[in-house]
Design a protein around this motif. Sequence first.
Motif, PDB file in Angstrom:
ATOM      1  N   TYR A 139      30.539 -74.701  61.000  1.00  0.00           N
ATOM      2  CA  TYR A 139      29.727 -75.821  61.090  1.00  0.00           C
ATOM      3  C   TYR A 139      30.061 -76.724  59.992  1.00  0.00           C
ATOM      4  CZ  TYR A 139      26.627 -73.861  57.163  1.00  0.00           C
ATOM      5  OH  TYR A 139      26.302 -73.436  55.819  1.00  0.00           O
ATOM      6  N   ILE A 140      30.789 -76.077  59.048  1.00  0.00           N
ATOM      7  CA  ILE A 140      31.484 -77.050  57.701  1.00  0.00           C
ATOM      8  C   ILE A 140      32.946 -77.162  58.195  1.00  0.00           C
ATOM      9  CG2 ILE A 140      32.011 -77.141  55.251  1.00  0.00           C
ATOM     10  CD1 ILE A 140      29.568 -74.996  54.834  1.00  0.00           C
ATOM     11  N   PRO A 141      33.011 -78.561  58.358  1.00  0.00           N
ATOM     12  CA  PRO A 141      34.647 -79.017  58.849  1.00  0.00           C
ATOM     13  C   PRO A 141      35.632 -78.309  58.053  1.00  0.00           C
ATOM     14  CG  PRO A 141      33.082 -80.912  58.550  1.00  0.00           C
ATOM     15  CD  PRO A 141      32.238 -79.611  58.202  1.00  0.00           C
ATOM     16  N   ARG A 166      16.614 -67.695  58.116  1.00  0.00           N
ATOM     17  CA  ARG A 166      17.798 -68.190  57.953  1.00  0.00           C
ATOM     18  C   ARG A 166      17.908 -68.913  56.614  1.00  0.00           C
ATOM     19  NH1 ARG A 166      22.220 -67.397  60.902  1.00  0.00           N
ATOM     20  NH2 ARG A 166      23.384 -69.248  60.249  1.00  0.00           N
ATOM     21  N   PHE A 167      19.103 -68.990  56.188  1.00  0.00           N
ATOM     22  CA  PHE A 167      19.336 -69.479  54.913  1.00  0.00           C
ATOM     23  C   PHE A 167      19.122 -71.234  54.897  1.00  0.00           C
ATOM     24  CE2 PHE A 167      23.535 -71.837  55.736  1.00  0.00           C
ATOM     25  CZ  PHE A 167      23.814 -70.751  56.765  1.00  0.00           C
ATOM     26  N   ASN A 168      19.061 -71.868  55.819  1.00  0.00           N
ATOM     27  CA  ASN A 168      18.953 -73.226  56.008  1.00  0.00           C
ATOM     28  C   ASN A 168      17.611 -73.618  56.679  1.00  0.00           C
ATOM     29  OD1 ASN A 168      19.977 -72.696  58.492  1.00  0.00           O
ATOM     30  ND2 ASN A 168      21.556 -73.756  58.329  1.00  0.00           N
ATOM     31  N   GLY A 175      33.413 -83.245  53.799  1.00  0.00           N
ATOM     32  CA  GLY A 175      33.037 -82.771  55.231  1.00  0.00           C
ATOM     33  C   GLY A 175      31.613 -82.283  55.225  1.00  0.00           C
ATOM     34  N   GLU A 176      31.025 -81.536  54.421  1.00  0.00           N
ATOM     35  CA  GLU A 176      29.313 -81.062  54.166  1.00  0.00           C
ATOM     36  C   GLU A 176      28.727 -82.243  54.058  1.00  0.00           C
ATOM     37  OE1 GLU A 176      28.893 -77.361  52.337  1.00  0.00           O
ATOM     38  OE2 GLU A 176      26.779 -77.489  53.116  1.00  0.00           O
ATOM     39  N   GLN A 177      29.054 -83.157  53.446  1.00  0.00           N
ATOM     40  CA  GLN A 177      28.400 -84.496  53.267  1.00  0.00           C
ATOM     41  C   GLN A 177      27.976 -85.106  54.604  1.00  0.00           C
ATOM     42  OE1 GLN A 177      28.611 -85.848  49.433  1.00  0.00           O
ATOM     43  NE2 GLN A 177      26.650 -86.217  49.813  1.00  0.00           N
ATOM     44  N   LEU A 226      21.301 -61.879  50.135  1.00  0.00           N
ATOM     45  CA  LEU A 226      22.195 -62.034  51.169  1.00  0.00           C
ATOM     46  C   LEU A 226      21.242 -62.170  52.282  1.00  0.00           C
ATOM     47  CD1 LEU A 226      24.044 -59.892  49.712  1.00  0.00           C
ATOM     48  CD2 LEU A 226      24.915 -59.559  51.905  1.00  0.00           C
ATOM     49  N   TYR A 227      20.667 -63.445  52.268  1.00  0.00           N
ATOM     50  CA  TYR A 227      20.040 -64.150  53.219  1.00  0.00           C
ATOM     51  C   TYR A 227      18.983 -63.179  53.850  1.00  0.00           C
ATOM     52  CZ  TYR A 227      24.103 -67.039  52.598  1.00  0.00           C
ATOM     53  OH  TYR A 227      25.052 -67.562  52.366  1.00  0.00           O
ATOM     54  N   ASP A 228      18.798 -63.377  55.138  1.00  0.00           N
ATOM     55  CA  ASP A 228      17.650 -62.556  55.954  1.00  0.00           C
ATOM     56  C   ASP A 228      18.624 -61.145  56.435  1.00  0.00           C
ATOM     57  OD1 ASP A 228      19.474 -64.303  57.392  1.00  0.00           O
ATOM     58  OD2 ASP A 228      17.693 -64.202  59.075  1.00  0.00           O
ATOM     59  N   SER A 270      27.764 -70.208  44.503  1.00  0.00           N
ATOM     60  CA  SER A 270      27.532 -71.231  43.524  1.00  0.00           C
ATOM     61  C   SER A 270      25.746 -71.268  43.033  1.00  0.00           C
ATOM     62  CB  SER A 270      27.819 -72.725  43.956  1.00  0.00           C
ATOM     63  OG  SER A 270      27.038 -73.070  45.126  1.00  0.00           O
ATOM     64  N   LYS A 271      25.019 -70.754  43.940  1.00  0.00           N
ATOM     65  CA  LYS A 271      23.655 -70.818  43.839  1.00  0.00           C
ATOM     66  C   LYS A 271      23.220 -69.997  42.522  1.00  0.00           C
ATOM     67  CE  LYS A 271      22.814 -72.226  48.286  1.00  0.00           C
ATOM     68  NZ  LYS A 271      22.490 -71.763  49.824  1.00  0.00           N
ATOM     69  N   LEU A 272      24.155 -68.960  42.429  1.00  0.00           N
ATOM     70  CA  LEU A 272      23.846 -68.021  41.299  1.00  0.00           C
ATOM     71  C   LEU A 272      24.166 -68.596  39.958  1.00  0.00           C
ATOM     72  CD1 LEU A 272      23.580 -64.893  41.271  1.00  0.00           C
ATOM     73  CD2 LEU A 272      26.246 -64.791  41.423  1.00  0.00           C
ATOM     74  N   GLN A 293      28.791 -78.531  44.555  1.00  0.00           N
ATOM     75  CA  GLN A 293      28.887 -77.278  43.735  1.00  0.00           C
ATOM     76  C   GLN A 293      29.042 -75.948  44.876  1.00  0.00           C
ATOM     77  OE1 GLN A 293      24.249 -76.828  43.043  1.00  0.00           O
ATOM     78  NE2 GLN A 293      24.388 -74.899  44.211  1.00  0.00           N
ATOM     79  N   CYS A 294      28.691 -76.285  46.193  1.00  0.00           N
ATOM     80  CA  CYS A 294      29.143 -75.253  47.162  1.00  0.00           C
ATOM     81  C   CYS A 294      30.382 -75.377  47.641  1.00  0.00           C
ATOM     82  CB  CYS A 294      28.510 -75.668  48.471  1.00  0.00           C
ATOM     83  SG  CYS A 294      26.636 -75.288  48.614  1.00  0.00           S
ATOM     84  N   ALA A 295      31.223 -76.603  47.213  1.00  0.00           N
ATOM     85  CA  ALA A 295      32.877 -76.681  47.481  1.00  0.00           C
ATOM     86  C   ALA A 295      33.492 -76.312  46.311  1.00  0.00           C
ATOM     87  CB  ALA A 295      32.936 -78.332  47.971  1.00  0.00           C
ATOM     88  N   ILE A 347      33.490 -71.320  47.517  1.00  0.00           N
ATOM     89  CA  ILE A 347      32.432 -70.330  47.040  1.00  0.00           C
ATOM     90  C   ILE A 347      31.081 -70.455  47.645  1.00  0.00           C
ATOM     91  CG2 ILE A 347      33.467 -69.753  45.117  1.00  0.00           C
ATOM     92  CD1 ILE A 347      31.312 -71.195  43.569  1.00  0.00           C
ATOM     93  N   GLN A 348      30.843 -71.824  48.393  1.00  0.00           N
ATOM     94  CA  GLN A 348      29.525 -71.764  49.085  1.00  0.00           C
ATOM     95  C   GLN A 348      28.446 -71.464  48.312  1.00  0.00           C
ATOM     96  OE1 GLN A 348      29.333 -74.053  51.762  1.00  0.00           O
ATOM     97  NE2 GLN A 348      31.318 -74.725  51.256  1.00  0.00           N
ATOM     98  N   SER A 349      27.438 -70.553  48.852  1.00  0.00           N
ATOM     99  CA  SER A 349      26.221 -70.112  48.325  1.00  0.00           C
ATOM    100  C   SER A 349      26.391 -69.166  47.134  1.00  0.00           C
ATOM    101  CB  SER A 349      25.342 -69.507  49.343  1.00  0.00           C
ATOM    102  OG  SER A 349      24.519 -70.463  49.693  1.00  0.00           O
ATOM    103  N   SER A 367      25.936 -63.676  48.436  1.00  0.00           N
ATOM    104  CA  SER A 367      26.948 -64.080  49.383  1.00  0.00           C
ATOM    105  C   SER A 367      27.129 -65.476  49.509  1.00  0.00           C
ATOM    106  CB  SER A 367      26.678 -63.391  50.782  1.00  0.00           C
ATOM    107  OG  SER A 367      25.420 -64.145  51.385  1.00  0.00           O
ATOM    108  N   GLY A 368      28.193 -66.045  50.395  1.00  0.00           N
ATOM    109  CA  GLY A 368      28.386 -67.352  50.606  1.00  0.00           C
ATOM    110  C   GLY A 368      28.954 -67.422  51.772  1.00  0.00           C
ATOM    111  N   VAL A 369      28.819 -68.596  52.727  1.00  0.00           N
ATOM    112  CA  VAL A 369      29.585 -68.728  53.959  1.00  0.00           C
ATOM    113  C   VAL A 369      30.842 -68.961  53.888  1.00  0.00           C
ATOM    114  CG1 VAL A 369      27.302 -69.435  55.132  1.00  0.00           C
ATOM    115  CG2 VAL A 369      28.759 -71.075  54.326  1.00  0.00           C
ATOM    116  N   GLY A 370      31.505 -68.964  52.810  1.00  0.00           N
ATOM    117  CA  GLY A 370      33.011 -69.197  52.667  1.00  0.00           C
ATOM    118  C   GLY A 370      33.680 -67.789  52.918  1.00  0.00           C
TER     119      GLY A 370
HETATM  120  N1  GLU Z   1      27.038 -75.374  51.815  1.00  0.00           N
HETATM  121  C1  GLU Z   1      26.258 -74.408  52.548  1.00  0.00           C
HETATM  122  C2  GLU Z   1      25.005 -75.044  53.379  1.00  0.00           C
HETATM  123  O1  GLU Z   1      24.257 -75.529  52.590  1.00  0.00           O
HETATM  124  C3  GLU Z   1      26.138 -73.152  51.700  1.00  0.00           C
HETATM  125  C4  GLU Z   1      25.363 -72.185  52.917  1.00  0.00           C
HETATM  126  C5  GLU Z   1      25.663 -70.847  52.365  1.00  0.00           C
HETATM  127  O2  GLU Z   1      26.840 -70.188  51.915  1.00  0.00           O
HETATM  128  O3  GLU Z   1      24.742 -69.925  52.397  1.00  0.00           O
HETATM  129  O4  GLU Z   1      24.778 -74.955  54.578  1.00  0.00           O
END
Ligand code: GLU
Length: 319
Positions: A42-44, A109-111, A172-174, A254-256, A81-83, A207-209, A77-79, A271-274
Amino acid sequence: MANNTGDNSINQILDLDALPMILQQIHQEVINEYGQGNVADYIPGLAQVDPQQFGMALRTVDEQEFTVGAADTAFSIQSISKLFTLMLALDIVGEELWQRVGREPSGMRFNSLVLLDSEGGIPRNPFINDGAIVVTDVIAARSAAPARRIEEFIASLSGNDSNRIDQQIAAGEQATGFRNVAIANLLKGMGNLEAEVEQTLDCYFKQCAITMSCRDLARAIECLANRGKSHFKSSFHAEKMDKRINSLMLTCGLYDAVGNFAYNVGLPAKSGVGGGIVAVCPGQYTVAVWAPELDRYGNSVLGQLALEKLTSYTHTSIF
Ligand code: GLU
């Protein structure tokens, strides 16, 4: 070194002599499991990543490093980065942050947007997208160049100046991050964003990128295993970060699927979706693992498996 046989203590001391072989063994075992997940298409920029890659780096609190596979390959690193943005935001505003974001797992779900509306615009925790966007907003509202500030912060924690934003992945994510746009607008509408929506989102996507290797990630989270101390950064007030952030990782990292991960691995982790996962064994080591194939929760299949094997073979789960 201390042994890990015949001793009834929990959270045993790592046998460093055995570690290189253990990591080799983990590598050999997990790569048999390729093909059980999918990259985050879902992220190009992530859709093109070769799915069958694996790297792992473990760093002890006394600076010894052990790696296997593609441990020096930089990935998105994707999520994870949230750390780092949580560390930075706590450093900037301290406990005030918790008026705007909670500390409970969401079970969603995380989103997801579901709870945000019904819970008055206060996200459940800083590691799901809505909570992370609020955390990023703290930085965005107080910095002239927020993405740059986050980039610099991460590079200083890892000691590697080349840990930078991949502008193509960010763009791409933008262009496709409609759910995050919806989350940010809902937050703004409910009075929980200070900066402009576009400004905070731009920073969040960037930051996710950021790209880093497993080795750099294991270095960057050293303060979480070492009572706030790190060999790479001195100006950041990390003293109380370990207790706060490790507990949040354990319950929300680790999300749900965080309960299963705690059950199988037994370490605080993010974790991150990368396809990356970082984990902390307090007082002993940090570890980062990367394998891009994700399960349906968005967590690396091989990454989880490798960490499960690591804490099993070394008896270093915190439980
Ligand atoms: N950039 C991703 C998003 O916002 C991060 C998701 C993730 O790694 O959990 O959808």
